[in-house]
Design a protein around this motif. Structure first.
Motif, short mmCIF file in Angstrom:
data_model
loop_
_atom_site.label_atom_id
_atom_site.label_comp_id
_atom_site.label_asym_id
_atom_site.label_seq_id
_atom_site.Cartn_x
_atom_site.Cartn_y
_atom_site.Cartn_z
N PRO A 192 0.74 -1.19 0.11
CA PRO A 192 -0.03 -0.10 -0.05
C PRO A 192 0.82 1.35 0.01
CG PRO A 192 -0.86 -1.55 1.61
CD PRO A 192 0.39 -2.25 1.09
N GLN A 193 0.33 2.16 -0.77
CA GLN A 193 1.18 3.53 -0.98
C GLN A 193 2.69 3.21 -0.99
OE1 GLN A 193 -0.70 6.00 -1.61
NE2 GLN A 193 -2.88 5.22 -0.66
N ALA A 194 3.31 2.39 -1.89
CA ALA A 194 4.57 1.87 -1.35
C ALA A 194 5.68 3.26 -1.51
CB ALA A 194 4.93 0.66 -2.48
N THR A 195 5.44 4.11 -2.40
CA THR A 195 6.31 5.14 -2.59
C THR A 195 6.35 6.19 -1.72
OG1 THR A 195 5.08 6.15 -4.34
CG2 THR A 195 6.69 4.68 -5.14
N THR A 196 5.53 6.29 -0.82
CA THR A 196 5.16 7.55 0.07
C THR A 196 5.08 6.96 1.44
OG1 THR A 196 2.85 7.59 -0.59
CG2 THR A 196 4.32 8.83 -1.73
N SER A 197 4.67 5.72 1.90
CA SER A 197 4.24 5.10 3.14
C SER A 197 5.28 4.89 4.01
CB SER A 197 3.39 3.73 3.05
OG SER A 197 3.06 3.51 4.25
N ALA A 198 5.07 5.09 5.41
CA ALA A 198 6.20 4.65 6.25
C ALA A 198 6.00 3.30 6.91
CB ALA A 198 6.03 5.67 7.43
N LEU A 199 5.50 2.59 6.05
CA LEU A 199 5.11 1.13 6.42
C LEU A 199 6.24 0.45 6.40
CD1 LEU A 199 2.78 -0.89 6.70
CD2 LEU A 199 2.90 -1.51 4.28
N VAL A 200 6.66 -0.28 7.25
CA VAL A 200 7.89 -0.91 7.53
C VAL A 200 8.14 -1.96 6.37
CG1 VAL A 200 7.28 -2.86 8.97
CG2 VAL A 200 9.31 -2.10 9.34
N ALA A 233 7.22 -1.10 3.12
CA ALA A 233 7.45 -0.28 2.14
C ALA A 233 8.58 -0.04 1.24
CB ALA A 233 6.68 0.88 2.24
N PRO A 234 10.01 0.04 1.94
CA PRO A 234 11.08 0.41 1.15
C PRO A 234 11.34 -0.64 0.03
CG PRO A 234 11.36 0.97 3.64
CD PRO A 234 10.01 0.14 3.37
N GLU A 235 11.53 -1.83 0.31
CA GLU A 235 11.75 -2.72 -0.95
C GLU A 235 10.82 -2.69 -2.05
OE1 GLU A 235 14.06 -6.32 0.80
OE2 GLU A 235 12.21 -6.04 1.62
N HIS A 236 9.48 -2.48 -1.70
CA HIS A 236 8.48 -2.14 -2.76
C HIS A 236 8.75 -1.03 -3.56
CE1 HIS A 236 6.42 -5.82 -1.71
NE2 HIS A 236 6.25 -5.71 -0.55
N LYS A 237 9.05 0.10 -2.91
CA LYS A 237 9.48 1.13 -3.27
C LYS A 237 10.62 1.16 -4.36
CE LYS A 237 10.44 6.28 -2.21
NZ LYS A 237 11.50 6.37 -2.90
N ALA A 238 11.52 0.46 -4.01
CA ALA A 238 12.93 0.34 -4.71
C ALA A 238 12.42 -0.43 -6.20
CB ALA A 238 13.69 -0.44 -3.87
N THR A 239 11.72 -1.38 -5.76
CA THR A 239 10.99 -2.37 -6.86
C THR A 239 10.42 -1.41 -7.95
OG1 THR A 239 11.07 -4.15 -5.54
CG2 THR A 239 10.04 -4.34 -7.81
N GLU A 240 9.35 -0.67 -7.42
CA GLU A 240 8.69 0.20 -8.38
C GLU A 240 9.55 1.12 -9.06
OE1 GLU A 240 5.19 2.00 -7.09
OE2 GLU A 240 4.51 0.43 -5.73
N ILE A 300 1.21 -1.97 -11.47
CA ILE A 300 1.65 -1.97 -10.21
C ILE A 300 0.31 -2.50 -9.43
CG2 ILE A 300 2.55 -1.09 -8.11
CD1 ILE A 300 4.52 -1.47 -10.48
N LEU A 301 0.30 -3.45 -8.60
CA LEU A 301 -0.99 -3.85 -7.78
C LEU A 301 -0.71 -3.80 -6.49
CD1 LEU A 301 -1.95 -7.11 -9.75
CD2 LEU A 301 -2.87 -4.91 -10.06
N ARG A 302 -0.77 -2.82 -5.80
CA ARG A 302 -0.48 -2.45 -4.25
C ARG A 302 -1.57 -3.14 -3.23
NH1 ARG A 302 1.22 3.93 -4.63
NH2 ARG A 302 3.23 3.63 -5.64
N ASN A 303 -1.19 -4.59 -3.08
CA ASN A 303 -2.17 -5.27 -2.28
C ASN A 303 -2.05 -4.81 -0.75
OD1 ASN A 303 -2.52 -6.59 -4.51
ND2 ASN A 303 -1.40 -8.42 -3.87
N ASN A 304 -3.22 -4.44 -0.02
CA ASN A 304 -3.08 -4.21 1.45
C ASN A 304 -2.95 -5.71 2.05
OD1 ASN A 304 -4.33 -3.55 4.00
ND2 ASN A 304 -4.72 -1.67 3.02
N ASP A 317 -0.90 3.70 13.37
CA ASP A 317 -0.90 5.12 12.94
C ASP A 317 -1.66 5.13 11.52
OD1 ASP A 317 0.96 5.99 14.77
OD2 ASP A 317 2.82 5.29 13.47
N GLY A 318 -2.61 4.13 11.31
CA GLY A 318 -3.43 4.25 10.16
C GLY A 318 -2.88 4.06 8.78
N LEU A 319 -1.86 3.15 8.79
CA LEU A 319 -1.24 3.12 7.45
C LEU A 319 -1.79 2.08 6.47
CD1 LEU A 319 2.47 3.46 8.28
CD2 LEU A 319 0.86 5.20 7.58
N LEU A 320 -2.70 1.39 7.23
CA LEU A 320 -3.48 0.22 6.36
C LEU A 320 -4.86 0.32 6.36
CD1 LEU A 320 -1.51 -3.11 7.34
CD2 LEU A 320 -1.16 -1.71 5.37
N ALA A 321 -5.45 1.59 6.83
CA ALA A 321 -6.82 1.88 6.98
C ALA A 321 -7.56 2.09 5.77
CB ALA A 321 -6.95 2.74 8.11
#
Length: 285
Positions: A105-113, A115-122, A134-138, A253-257
């Protein structure tokens, strides 16, 4: 030809099954690290191709003649970016026409723990120039399998997500969205934020488990450090316990809400409620 990586894994296998409902078997190839594990698919006419994310040569061979490739993200946290880079480079070398990737979810902007590897891949996909989706699966409902089983056994479970909510869906839902993209047209260049229709809290999860078992199930919210300590005492390695607690902090923190209409737009159906998955797990024992 559509090639699905990780085709013997939980998500990849469901995608292959979904493709076989829509396409002849000779139009589907299963790219797997251990071909012997895909014998059942081979018996149904699916071409089995060896593909190891750590063996670039195998990937180029696996993607030969592929119109579309589904890159199911690696399960090896910490090694994903390098492994995915090998897949992307092999897809480009093989002349793949459309790459589909399962991200976060929101891989390129999220603080989700996670996210970084997905951001790099995207970013690697974008830099490659490959037509891509890109399919950003919750979160997956099935991520709570062990929690649900523990609650059934003991009448309670703990966490540190507070009142944070999770817009999860069933693994089969995300597979259906991938099938829709792989068999549809006009998805190149799109990013889909795939979520369940309803976001729920741990207190609501406890209520659903209670409904399925017919008895009271309690959820106890702990401070993050105490949660990590409890997980370690229950047998999880300390780094894993810390990781799980960090995920709960992200949920708090609401990152998957956030819920979006993207899943329904792709599949034309509602997502699977967490209560349905809970009931299935309880019934299965």
């Amino acid at each position: 030809m559509i090639v699905v990586t990780g085709a013997t894994g939980h998500l990849g296998k469901l995608v292959v099954e979904g493709l076989l409902e829509k396409l002849p078997a000779d139009q589907v190839a299963a790219a797997v690290r251990s071909p012997e594990k895909a014998a059942d698919l081979a018996e149904r006419g699916v071409e089995i191709r060896r593909a190891d994310y750590t063996d670039p040569g195998s990937l180029v061979t696996a993607f030969k003649g592929a119109d579309k490739v589904l890159l199911v993200s690696s399960s090896e946290v910490g090694q994903r970016a390098a492994q995915h880079q090998a897949v992307i480079e092999a897809a480009k070398q093989a002349g793949v026409g459309h790459l589909v990737y399962t991200s976060a979810p929101q891989a390129t902007t999220s603080a989700l723990v996670l996210a970084p590897e997905h951001k790099a891949t995207e970013e690697l996909i974008q830099a490659s120039g490959l037509p891509a989706t890109i399919l950003r699966n919750n979160w997956y409902n099935e991520n709570y399998l062990d929690t649900i089983k523990q609650a059934v056994a003991t009448g309670s479970f703990v966490g540190s997500a507070g009142e944070g909510r999770v817009a999860s869906a069933a693994r089969a839902d995300y597979a259906a969205a991938a099938v829709a993209v792989l068999t549809g047209e006009g998805h190149e260049g799109k990013i889909y934020e795939l979520t369940g229709d309803v976001a729920w809290s741990n207190a609501e999860l406890a209520a659903e488990i209670g409904k399925a078992t017919g008895r009271e199930i309690t959820y106890t919210d702990l401070p993050a450090d105490e949660h990590a300590k409890a997980l370690a005492q229950a047998g999880l390695p300390e780094p894993v316990a810390g990781f799980v607690a960090a995920l709960d902090a992200n949920i708090k923190d609401g990152l998957l809400a956030e819920t979006t209409p993207d899943f329904h737009a792709l599949t034309g159906r509602p997502s699977t409620p967490i209560g349905v998955t809970v009931a299935e797990i309880v019934d299965a024992g």
